[in-house]
Design a protein around this motif. Structure first.
Motif, PDB file in Angstrom:
ATOM      1  N   ASP A  98       0.839  -1.204   0.000  1.00 25.33           N
ATOM      2  CA  ASP A  98       0.000   0.000   0.000  1.00 25.33           C
ATOM      3  C   ASP A  98       0.873   1.252   0.000  1.00 25.33           C
ATOM      4  OD1 ASP A  98      -2.361  -1.441   0.074  1.00 25.33           O
ATOM      5  OD2 ASP A  98      -2.301  -1.611   2.255  1.00 25.33           O
ATOM      6  N   PRO A 104       3.035   4.464  -1.080  1.00 22.17           N
ATOM      7  CA  PRO A 104       2.860   5.381  -2.209  1.00 22.17           C
ATOM      8  C   PRO A 104       4.099   5.473  -3.104  1.00 22.17           C
ATOM      9  CG  PRO A 104       3.321   6.608  -0.210  1.00 22.17           C
ATOM     10  CD  PRO A 104       3.263   5.157   0.191  1.00 22.17           C
ATOM     11  N   ALA A 116       8.229   7.720  -6.384  1.00 20.47           N
ATOM     12  CA  ALA A 116       6.788   7.836  -6.151  1.00 20.47           C
ATOM     13  C   ALA A 116       6.046   7.102  -7.263  1.00 20.47           C
ATOM     14  CB  ALA A 116       6.383   9.303  -6.112  1.00 20.47           C
ATOM     15  N   ASP A 132       3.301   7.664  -8.763  1.00 18.32           N
ATOM     16  CA  ASP A 132       2.751   8.474  -9.860  1.00 18.32           C
ATOM     17  C   ASP A 132       3.846   9.051 -10.761  1.00 18.32           C
ATOM     18  OD1 ASP A 132       3.755  10.215  -8.038  1.00 18.32           O
ATOM     19  OD2 ASP A 132       1.930  11.402  -7.807  1.00 18.32           O
TER      20      ASP A 132
END
Lengths: 133, 72
Positions: B3, B5, B67, B69
């Protein structure tokens, strides 16, 4: 498996074994009778099992025996919180049972133990906030 | 499944340098199991540990931890 996890297994096995022995000793006699020797035997058995278990896992992998890190510490803290939460619930149960049976000495001791634990916890938090952590 | 990030490239960077998990663990003062957990994304290391990992691997911290993203 890390040394800390092995230590946790040793504690778990020792605690379950001693709890089984203790509960079996109570079976038939009931919870309202007991003896000092039973308590001493149970405490001694737990200590011996844990010490022997720790020695065994240390001897099997001596290179890992003194190793622990931030992950072990974080896991231990979470587990400690669960353990202390359970202990608080049990103590509250003893307070309720003691009050119901009018065993006031146990009510006072159990409640004061809960308060002492909260005082220690809050003091430790304040000290760590002040000192910096 | 993790989980966290972010993901990390510790295993690739470590293997590129020819370092084992045990060697990396010893260099950063952690256990091999913790290094394995970090590589698998099962444990999020402290900032201090992340810097130590990057230092041993000889790269910047942003090359080790990425990260999600920002990942290609």
């Amino acid at each position: 498996m890390s040394f800390s996890e092995k230590s946790a297994w040793v504690l778990l096995v020792a605690a379950v074994a001693v709890a089984g022995f203790y509960i079996r000793s109570l079976t038939g006699a009931g919870f309202d009778v007991g003896s000092l020797s039973l308590v001493i035997k149970a405490v001694a058995a737990f200590v011996v099992l844990v010490v022997v278990g720790q020695i065994v896992i240390s001897v099997l992998r001596p290179s890992e025996a003194d190793k622990s890190d931030e992950r072990d510490l974080r896991i231990a803290r979470r587990a400690e919180a669960v353990g202390s939460g359970l202990l608080s619930i049990v103590l509250l149960g003893i307070v309720a049972l003691g009050a119901w049976q009018e065993q006031w000495m146990f009510v006072h001791l159990a409640y004061l133990a809960l308060l002492a634990a909260e005082i220690a916890k809050a003091s430790m938090q304040i000290v760590q906030y002040r000192v910096g952590n | 499944m993790s989980d966290l990030p972010f993901t990390n490239r510790i295993r690739d960077l470590r293997e590129a340098k020819g370092i084992t998990q045990i060697q990396l663990a010893d260099a950063i003062g952690m256990t091999r199991q913790t290094v394995a957990a970090i590589e698998k994304g099962k444990y999020s290391p402290s900032l201090e540990a992340a810097f130590r990992i990057a230092s041993v691997l000889g790269v910047s911290i942003t090359e080790v931890f990425v990260a999600l993203d920002e990942e290609d």
